[in-house]
Design a protein around this motif. Structure first.
Motif, PDB file in Angstrom:
ATOM      1  N   THR A   1       0.837  -1.196   0.000  1.00 30.39           N
ATOM      2  CA  THR A   1       0.000   0.000   0.000  1.00 30.39           C
ATOM      3  C   THR A   1       0.874   1.248   0.000  1.00 30.39           C
ATOM      4  OG1 THR A   1      -0.103  -0.078   2.397  1.00 30.39           O
ATOM      5  CG2 THR A   1      -1.898  -1.139   1.190  1.00 30.39           C
ATOM      6  N   ASP A   2       0.345   2.291  -0.609  1.00 31.28           N
ATOM      7  CA  ASP A   2       1.048   3.568  -0.675  1.00 31.28           C
ATOM      8  C   ASP A   2       0.509   4.455   0.444  1.00 31.28           C
ATOM      9  OD1 ASP A   2       1.105   6.254  -3.200  1.00 31.28           O
ATOM     10  OD2 ASP A   2       2.151   5.997  -1.292  1.00 31.28           O
TER      11      ASP A   2
ATOM     12  N   LEU B   1       1.045   7.362   1.057  1.00 26.64           N
ATOM     13  CA  LEU B   1       0.784   8.723   0.586  1.00 26.64           C
ATOM     14  C   LEU B   1      -0.359   8.776  -0.429  1.00 26.64           C
ATOM     15  CD1 LEU B   1       4.455   9.951  -0.005  1.00 26.64           C
ATOM     16  CD2 LEU B   1       3.021  10.431   1.970  1.00 26.64           C
ATOM     17  N   ALA B   2      -1.044   7.654  -0.619  1.00 27.53           N
ATOM     18  CA  ALA B   2      -2.040   7.559  -1.693  1.00 27.53           C
ATOM     19  C   ALA B   2      -3.053   8.714  -1.729  1.00 27.53           C
ATOM     20  CB  ALA B   2      -2.764   6.213  -1.629  1.00 27.53           C
TER      21      ALA B   2
ATOM     22  N   ARG C   1      -1.321  11.747  -2.858  1.00 23.56           N
ATOM     23  CA  ARG C   1      -0.880  11.606  -4.244  1.00 23.56           C
ATOM     24  C   ARG C   1      -2.037  11.947  -5.196  1.00 23.56           C
ATOM     25  NH1 ARG C   1       3.307   8.759  -6.469  1.00 23.56           N
ATOM     26  NH2 ARG C   1       3.652   7.715  -4.459  1.00 23.56           N
TER      27      ARG C   1
ATOM     28  N   PHE D   1       6.535  12.499  -4.153  1.00 20.41           N
ATOM     29  CA  PHE D   1       5.771  11.393  -4.717  1.00 20.41           C
ATOM     30  C   PHE D   1       6.566  10.608  -5.751  1.00 20.41           C
ATOM     31  CE2 PHE D   1       2.065  12.612  -2.513  1.00 20.41           C
ATOM     32  CZ  PHE D   1       2.031  13.989  -2.480  1.00 20.41           C
TER      33      PHE D   1
END
Lengths: 88, 127
Positions: free
Chosen positions: A2-3, A5-6, A9, A46
């Motif tokens: 998982t990101d 910062l999603a 982002r 990012f």
């Protein structure tokens, strides 16, 4: 993986669409340098380091000369366009 | 142990959000963010809350980071509070200029959110 910062982002990429419009429509050095400065500070967070470097060159150039370098602006526009196209 | 108290001033809301996320990963930092030097000064002047350090963006409209540092130093409560600048200006001579103006350190944007808190602690000389 998982990101973390999603969500941020997503916001950043949405703002890139707005930045592309600004780039294409604005002739005001102050508006362009503000946009470029913000991109220079955020893009690399990012992972978009090339975009950030191009934005920094535009920002530095306008601050140093007060004028807009069309070549650098075109390079930044292409990078933004590529990013916006990739996310769709 | 009481948390480390920090103030972050940046006119960019997205950067404030990212820095908040990054610093909160530490788990032992209390962070307050403000969109401008004036907002930060007004809040600090009307509160007894005292930060252990300031993170200041350099290029902000109306009041830039170095000017904000000057205003902080004019206040007894913050005359020696450590200040760290966060900036996209990456040239070594620019960083030295910030240190000469009283900053304890300089963090370059873009920063790594996963290590930001650790970097801040390192600059402040904290574990």
């Amino acid at each position: 993986m998982t990101d973390p910062l999603a969500p941020m982002r997503v916001k950043f990429l949405a703002r890139c669409e707005e930045d592309l419009l600004t780039l294409r429509q604005s002739t005001q050095a102050s508006q362009l340098t503000a946009m470029a400065h913000r991109l220079a500070g955020a893009a690399g967070i990012f992972g978009y380091h090339d975009l950030g470097a191009l934005a920094l060159r535009v920002d530095d150039g306008i601050r140093a000369t007060g004028e807009i370098d069309k070549g650098e602006l075109d390079a930044l526009e292409q990078a933004l366009q590529a990013l916006c196209s990739a996310k769709t | 142990m009481s948390p480390l108290k920090l103030v972050y001033v940046d006119d960019e809301p997205d950067l404030r959000e990212i820095a908040s996320f990054a610093i909160e990963l530490d788990g032992e930092i209390e962070l307050r963010t403000y969109p401008s030097g004036r907002d930060a000064l007004d809040a600090l002047d009307s509160s007894s809350w005292r930060p252990d350090g300031f993170l200041l963006d350099v290029m902000m409209p109306d009041m830039d980071g170095p000017t904000l540092l000057q205003h902080l130093r004019e206040r007894v409560a913050f005359s020696t509070t450590p200040v760290v600048f966060i900036t996209a200006r990456a040239q070594p001579n620019e960083h030295q200029a910030f240190l000469d103006r009283g900053a304890l350190g300089v963090i370059t944007k873009p920063f790594d959110p996963m290590t930001l808190a650790r970097r801040i602690r390192s600059i402040l000389g904290l574990p």
